[in-house]
Design a protein around this motif. Structure first.
Motif, PDB file in Angstrom:
ATOM      1  N   LYS A  44       0.833  -1.200   0.000  1.00  0.00           N
ATOM      2  CA  LYS A  44       0.000   0.000   0.000  1.00  0.00           C
ATOM      3  C   LYS A  44       0.866   1.248   0.000  1.00  0.00           C
ATOM      4  O   LYS A  44       0.568   2.233  -0.719  1.00  0.00           O
ATOM      5  N   TYR A  45       1.943   1.240   0.768  1.00  0.00           N
ATOM      6  CA  TYR A  45       2.854   2.384   0.825  1.00  0.00           C
ATOM      7  C   TYR A  45       3.499   2.641  -0.532  1.00  0.00           C
ATOM      8  O   TYR A  45       3.616   3.793  -0.963  1.00  0.00           O
ATOM      9  N   THR A  46       3.904   1.554  -1.203  1.00  0.00           N
ATOM     10  CA  THR A  46       4.544   1.703  -2.513  1.00  0.00           C
ATOM     11  C   THR A  46       3.579   2.321  -3.522  1.00  0.00           C
ATOM     12  O   THR A  46       3.956   3.229  -4.288  1.00  0.00           O
ATOM     13  N   ARG A  47       2.339   1.828  -3.529  1.00  0.00           N
ATOM     14  CA  ARG A  47       1.348   2.387  -4.451  1.00  0.00           C
ATOM     15  C   ARG A  47       1.042   3.843  -4.119  1.00  0.00           C
ATOM     16  O   ARG A  47       0.941   4.699  -5.011  1.00  0.00           O
ATOM     17  N   LEU A  48       0.885   4.124  -2.831  1.00  0.00           N
ATOM     18  CA  LEU A  48       0.598   5.492  -2.414  1.00  0.00           C
ATOM     19  C   LEU A  48       1.765   6.419  -2.728  1.00  0.00           C
ATOM     20  O   LEU A  48       1.565   7.599  -3.072  1.00  0.00           O
ATOM     21  N   LYS A  49       2.969   5.889  -2.627  1.00  0.00           N
ATOM     22  CA  LYS A  49       4.152   6.691  -2.941  1.00  0.00           C
ATOM     23  C   LYS A  49       4.169   7.069  -4.414  1.00  0.00           C
ATOM     24  O   LYS A  49       4.494   8.217  -4.774  1.00  0.00           O
ATOM     25  N   SER A  50       3.812   6.110  -5.285  1.00  0.00           N
ATOM     26  CA  SER A  50       3.748   6.404  -6.723  1.00  0.00           C
ATOM     27  C   SER A  50       2.666   7.447  -7.015  1.00  0.00           C
ATOM     28  O   SER A  50       2.884   8.377  -7.801  1.00  0.00           O
ATOM     29  N   ALA A  51       1.494   7.279  -6.356  1.00  0.00           N
ATOM     30  CA  ALA A  51       0.417   8.244  -6.553  1.00  0.00           C
ATOM     31  C   ALA A  51       0.822   9.626  -6.048  1.00  0.00           C
ATOM     32  O   ALA A  51       0.530  10.654  -6.678  1.00  0.00           O
ATOM     33  N   THR A  52       1.505   9.670  -4.907  1.00  0.00           N
ATOM     34  CA  THR A  52       1.954  10.946  -4.351  1.00  0.00           C
ATOM     35  C   THR A  52       2.965  11.617  -5.266  1.00  0.00           C
ATOM     36  O   THR A  52       2.931  12.847  -5.465  1.00  0.00           O
ATOM     37  N   ALA A  53       3.851  10.812  -5.829  1.00  0.00           N
ATOM     38  CA  ALA A  53       4.841  11.360  -6.766  1.00  0.00           C
ATOM     39  C   ALA A  53       4.144  11.983  -7.978  1.00  0.00           C
ATOM     40  O   ALA A  53       4.549  13.057  -8.464  1.00  0.00           O
ATOM     41  N   ALA A  54       3.096  11.310  -8.455  1.00  0.00           N
ATOM     42  CA  ALA A  54       2.360  11.849  -9.599  1.00  0.00           C
ATOM     43  C   ALA A  54       1.669  13.168  -9.227  1.00  0.00           C
ATOM     44  O   ALA A  54       1.650  14.125 -10.025  1.00  0.00           O
ATOM     45  N   GLY A 108      -7.082  31.086 -13.200  1.00  0.00           N
ATOM     46  CA  GLY A 108      -7.465  29.679 -13.172  1.00  0.00           C
ATOM     47  C   GLY A 108      -6.318  28.788 -12.737  1.00  0.00           C
ATOM     48  O   GLY A 108      -6.498  27.836 -11.946  1.00  0.00           O
ATOM     49  N   LEU A 109      -5.116  29.092 -13.234  1.00  0.00           N
ATOM     50  CA  LEU A 109      -3.937  28.294 -12.865  1.00  0.00           C
ATOM     51  C   LEU A 109      -3.592  28.466 -11.393  1.00  0.00           C
ATOM     52  O   LEU A 109      -3.146  27.523 -10.734  1.00  0.00           O
ATOM     53  N   VAL A 110      -3.761  29.680 -10.847  1.00  0.00           N
ATOM     54  CA  VAL A 110      -3.471  29.906  -9.432  1.00  0.00           C
ATOM     55  C   VAL A 110      -4.401  29.066  -8.560  1.00  0.00           C
ATOM     56  O   VAL A 110      -3.963  28.435  -7.579  1.00  0.00           O
ATOM     57  N   ASP A 111      -5.699  29.063  -8.923  1.00  0.00           N
ATOM     58  CA  ASP A 111      -6.641  28.223  -8.169  1.00  0.00           C
ATOM     59  C   ASP A 111      -6.269  26.753  -8.293  1.00  0.00           C
ATOM     60  O   ASP A 111      -6.306  25.990  -7.307  1.00  0.00           O
ATOM     61  N   GLU A 112      -5.907  26.352  -9.499  1.00  0.00           N
ATOM     62  CA  GLU A 112      -5.518  24.951  -9.719  1.00  0.00           C
ATOM     63  C   GLU A 112      -4.242  24.622  -8.951  1.00  0.00           C
ATOM     64  O   GLU A 112      -4.092  23.526  -8.418  1.00  0.00           O
ATOM     65  N   ALA A 113      -3.315  25.596  -8.891  1.00  0.00           N
ATOM     66  CA  ALA A 113      -2.061  25.376  -8.153  1.00  0.00           C
ATOM     67  C   ALA A 113      -2.325  25.220  -6.658  1.00  0.00           C
ATOM     68  O   ALA A 113      -1.690  24.394  -5.984  1.00  0.00           O
ATOM     69  N   GLU A 114      -3.255  26.022  -6.125  1.00  0.00           N
ATOM     70  CA  GLU A 114      -3.606  25.897  -4.713  1.00  0.00           C
ATOM     71  C   GLU A 114      -4.197  24.520  -4.419  1.00  0.00           C
ATOM     72  O   GLU A 114      -3.859  23.884  -3.419  1.00  0.00           O
ATOM     73  N   GLN A 115      -5.093  24.072  -5.312  1.00  0.00           N
ATOM     74  CA  GLN A 115      -5.682  22.756  -5.118  1.00  0.00           C
ATOM     75  C   GLN A 115      -4.629  21.660  -5.248  1.00  0.00           C
ATOM     76  O   GLN A 115      -4.621  20.691  -4.477  1.00  0.00           O
ATOM     77  N   ALA A 116      -3.716  21.805  -6.206  1.00  0.00           N
ATOM     78  CA  ALA A 116      -2.647  20.819  -6.398  1.00  0.00           C
ATOM     79  C   ALA A 116      -1.734  20.770  -5.178  1.00  0.00           C
ATOM     80  O   ALA A 116      -1.283  19.694  -4.756  1.00  0.00           O
ATOM     81  N   LYS A 117      -1.472  21.946  -4.582  1.00  0.00           N
ATOM     82  CA  LYS A 117      -0.641  21.991  -3.369  1.00  0.00           C
ATOM     83  C   LYS A 117      -1.344  21.281  -2.214  1.00  0.00           C
ATOM     84  O   LYS A 117      -0.715  20.514  -1.461  1.00  0.00           O
ATOM     85  N   THR A 118      -2.666  21.523  -2.079  1.00  0.00           N
ATOM     86  CA  THR A 118      -3.434  20.848  -1.025  1.00  0.00           C
ATOM     87  C   THR A 118      -3.434  19.337  -1.230  1.00  0.00           C
ATOM     88  O   THR A 118      -3.235  18.565  -0.287  1.00  0.00           O
ATOM     89  N   ASP A 119      -3.639  18.926  -2.488  1.00  0.00           N
ATOM     90  CA  ASP A 119      -3.627  17.490  -2.799  1.00  0.00           C
ATOM     91  C   ASP A 119      -2.263  16.871  -2.489  1.00  0.00           C
ATOM     92  O   ASP A 119      -2.181  15.764  -1.944  1.00  0.00           O
ATOM     93  N   ALA A 120      -1.201  17.571  -2.824  1.00  0.00           N
ATOM     94  CA  ALA A 120       0.150  17.052  -2.572  1.00  0.00           C
ATOM     95  C   ALA A 120       0.417  16.939  -1.081  1.00  0.00           C
ATOM     96  O   ALA A 120       0.995  15.952  -0.602  1.00  0.00           O
ATOM     97  N   ASP A 121      -0.012  17.953  -0.310  1.00  0.00           N
ATOM     98  CA  ASP A 121       0.186  17.909   1.142  1.00  0.00           C
ATOM     99  C   ASP A 121      -0.598  16.749   1.761  1.00  0.00           C
ATOM    100  O   ASP A 121      -0.090  16.038   2.642  1.00  0.00           O
ATOM    101  N   ALA A 123      -1.524  14.015   0.273  1.00  0.00           N
ATOM    102  CA  ALA A 123      -0.902  12.751  -0.148  1.00  0.00           C
ATOM    103  C   ALA A 123       0.359  12.474   0.667  1.00  0.00           C
ATOM    104  O   ALA A 123       0.607  11.331   1.089  1.00  0.00           O
ATOM    105  N   LYS A 124       1.164  13.504   0.910  1.00  0.00           N
ATOM    106  CA  LYS A 124       2.383  13.317   1.710  1.00  0.00           C
ATOM    107  C   LYS A 124       2.042  12.932   3.145  1.00  0.00           C
ATOM    108  O   LYS A 124       2.713  12.076   3.740  1.00  0.00           O
ATOM    109  N   ASN A 125       1.012  13.559   3.708  1.00  0.00           N
ATOM    110  CA  ASN A 125       0.595  13.210   5.071  1.00  0.00           C
ATOM    111  C   ASN A 125       0.112  11.766   5.145  1.00  0.00           C
ATOM    112  O   ASN A 125       0.408  11.047   6.112  1.00  0.00           O
TER     113      ASN A 125
END
Length: 234
Positions: A44-54, A108-121, A123-125
């Motif tokens: 599960k960690y390996t799969r989640l790590k790949s998803a987080t990297a993406a 639009g990109l700024v909003d998308e970047a904020e959402q991408a940052k939230t998603d990345a955080d 995923a890392k958590n």
């Protein structure tokens, strides 16, 4: 359709048997159960790590696009200022429209970047949480297996103590004690029987009689000697 249902039920039944068999093996060998759980968490960690990297890669790509659009906005803003300063209204109109389009894309990109940052955080958590669970599971495995080994050792010692048959040894010693007492009693009985035997008593009587007679003779001799000595003195 009936055959399909039959094979489905048969497959479920077989899966149930396999699950029970595996459960029995894991009870007898808990280390296998822990290894299976840990391996599942690692997968599960390996799969989640790949998803987080993406997700992080997408975040970085959006951040890059934001930077590009900001630079483009800065450039078109400078060009617009130049067109206005030089009274090139036709170019100013084109640049103004271009600036508006860039600003819309940038927003639009700024909003998308904020959402991408939230998603990345997030995923890392989640990745760190799974990593922590793996560490805790490994620690639990080591502690529980150590407790299991200690319990098995205590059970083995208890079984050995129960198998010593101390009671049987004590019973055997009691039989020896009884035999010794019986032997002593037999010896005493023989002596008592001899003491009460008539022949033995007669022998003792003769010995006593001989002693009495000898004593009387000795006394008689002493009196005779005393009388003789007294006659000589007269």
């Amino acid at each position: 359709m009936a055959n399909a249902n039959f094979f489905t039920r048969l497959g479920n039944l077989w899966s149930g048997f396999v699950s029970l068999w595996i459960a029995d093996i894991e009870k007898d060998h808990p280390e296998i159960a822990y290894e299976n759980a840990i391996n599942g968490m690692v997968t599960k960690y390996t799969r989640l790590k790949s998803a987080t990297a993406a997700i992080i890669r997408r975040r970085d790509e959006i951040d890059g696009r934001v930077n590009v659009e900001r630079k483009a906005l800065e450039q078109v803003s400078r060009e617009l200022e130049t067109a206005l300063a030089t009274n090139q209204d036709d170019l100013a109109l084109v640049l103004l429209q271009k600036k508006s389009a860039i600003e819309a894309d940038l927003n639009g990109l700024v909003d998308e970047a904020e959402q991408a940052k939230t998603d990345a955080d997030d995923a890392k958590n989640a990745l760190l949480a799974v990593q922590g669970e793996i560490g805790k599971l490994k620690g639990e495995r080591d502690r529980m297996l150590a407790k299991m080994q200690s319990a098995q050792a205590r059970i083995q010692i208890q079984s050995q103590l129960e198998g010593l048959s101390v009671e049987a040894d004590v019973q055997a010693l009691d039989r020896v004690r009884e035999h010794i007492k019986t032997t002593i009693a037999e010896a005493n009985l023989g002596k008592e029987l001899r003491d009460t035997d008539l022949d033995v008593r007669l022998d003792k009587l003769r010995q006593q009689t001989g002693t009495v007679t000898a004593r009387a003779q000795l006394d008689e001799l002493k009196r005779a000697r005393a009388q003789a000595a007294a006659g000589k003195q007269m």
